[in-house]
Design a protein around this motif. Sequence first.
Motif, short mmCIF file in Angstrom:
data_model
loop_
_atom_site.label_atom_id
_atom_site.label_comp_id
_atom_site.label_asym_id
_atom_site.label_seq_id
_atom_site.Cartn_x
_atom_site.Cartn_y
_atom_site.Cartn_z
N ALA A 132 19.37 2.57 -49.73
CA ALA A 132 20.21 3.53 -50.46
C ALA A 132 21.05 4.37 -49.51
N LEU A 133 20.45 4.83 -48.42
CA LEU A 133 21.18 5.63 -47.45
C LEU A 133 22.23 4.79 -46.72
N GLY A 134 21.88 3.53 -46.44
CA GLY A 134 22.84 2.64 -45.78
C GLY A 134 24.05 2.38 -46.65
N ALA A 135 23.81 2.20 -47.96
CA ALA A 135 24.92 1.98 -48.88
C ALA A 135 25.79 3.23 -48.97
N ASN A 140 30.06 3.53 -50.01
CA ASN A 140 30.05 2.82 -51.29
C ASN A 140 30.09 3.85 -52.42
N PRO A 141 31.07 3.82 -53.30
CA PRO A 141 31.21 4.85 -54.33
C PRO A 141 30.09 4.87 -55.35
N THR A 142 29.31 3.79 -55.47
CA THR A 142 28.26 3.76 -56.49
C THR A 142 26.94 4.34 -55.98
N VAL A 143 26.86 4.63 -54.69
CA VAL A 143 25.64 5.19 -54.13
C VAL A 143 26.00 6.40 -53.28
N SER A 144 25.72 7.61 -53.76
CA SER A 144 26.05 8.81 -53.00
C SER A 144 24.89 9.22 -52.11
N PHE A 145 25.19 10.04 -51.12
CA PHE A 145 24.15 10.54 -50.24
C PHE A 145 23.12 11.35 -51.02
N PHE A 198 18.31 0.81 -43.55
CA PHE A 198 19.58 1.52 -43.32
C PHE A 198 20.54 0.67 -42.52
N MET A 199 20.05 0.06 -41.44
CA MET A 199 20.91 -0.74 -40.58
C MET A 199 21.44 -1.97 -41.31
N ALA A 205 27.65 -5.07 -45.94
CA ALA A 205 27.98 -4.54 -47.26
C ALA A 205 27.83 -5.58 -48.36
N LEU A 206 28.09 -6.84 -48.03
CA LEU A 206 28.03 -7.90 -49.02
C LEU A 206 26.62 -8.05 -49.60
#
Length: 259
Positions: A132-135, A140-145, A198-199, A205-206
Motif C-alpha cells: 500500500a505504501l509503495g503504491a 498512484n491516485p487510487t492509493v493515498s499515503f 514497498f520496494m 507499477a504494473l
Amino acid sequence: MSKLSLTLAMLIVFFATTLGSALVFLFKNEIKERTQTLFLGFASGIMIAASVWSLIIPAIEQSEHLGKLSFIPASVGFLLGGLFLIIIDHTVPHIHKNGEEEGPRSTLKKTTRLFLAVTIHNVPEGLAVGFALGAAASLNPTVSFYSALGLAIGIAIQNFPEGAAVSLPMRSGMSRTKAFLYGSFSGAVEPVAALIGFMLANHIALLQPYLLSFSAGAMIFVVAEDLIPDSKLEEHPHAGAVSTMLGFVVMMILDVALG
C-alpha cells in the motif's frame, strides 16, 4: 516523505506487537477464553475490512483500463495469496494454538513451532502495509499515503492481541522476559516484509493490483484458518460476532476517513 512514511508504518506495527507481548508481565496465566474471543474476533474484523477496503478495492480500481475484466488481477492475486500460505504451511514446521501441527516433521521445541506459526502469518500483514505504501509512493491516485497509514494503524491494532497470543502461552515453560521476547520477535518479520513489499510496489507499477490483492488473499486465509477457529465462536457466538463486526467498522472508518 515515502521513506519517513515507511519507517513510521513499520514502527507502528512492530511496536503494537511488542506492546501486546508485554501483557505477559501483567497476567499470571493466559487471557480468559471469552476475552480471547473478543480479541481474535476484533482482529478478524480488522483484517477482513483491511483486505476489502484497503487492498482489493484499490486493486480493482487500478485495473479499470481492463473494462469488465478489471476483476482479473484482483482475483488472481487474491488466490495466489492463499496459495502462498498453503505452501508455507507445508514447508515450515509449526504448531497452532489448538495443538494442530503442520509442515514437515521436526525436533524443534513446541514453543519454537508456536512462534513460527504466528511469524508465518505476520508476513502477509507486513506485505500489505508495504504494498500500500509503495503504491502511494509511486503517486498512484487510487492509493493515498493516509489510506496506507490507516491500513498500518488497523493492522497495528490487531497486532496487540496477537503479541499476547504468543507470549502468554509460553509463560508456563519459560521466564516472563523470554516469553516477552518471543512475542515481540514474532512481529519482527512484519517490518522486513513491509520493506520488501514497498520496494516491489514502488518499482513495478504494473504488478500493483496483483500485489495488493495477493496480501488480501493471504490475510483472509489467516482469518479463515486460524483467527476464527481459535476464537471459539461456537462457544461465545455473540461475543465473537459482535467483536468481529466492531473490528470491521473500525478498519472501515480508518480507511474512509484517512483515504
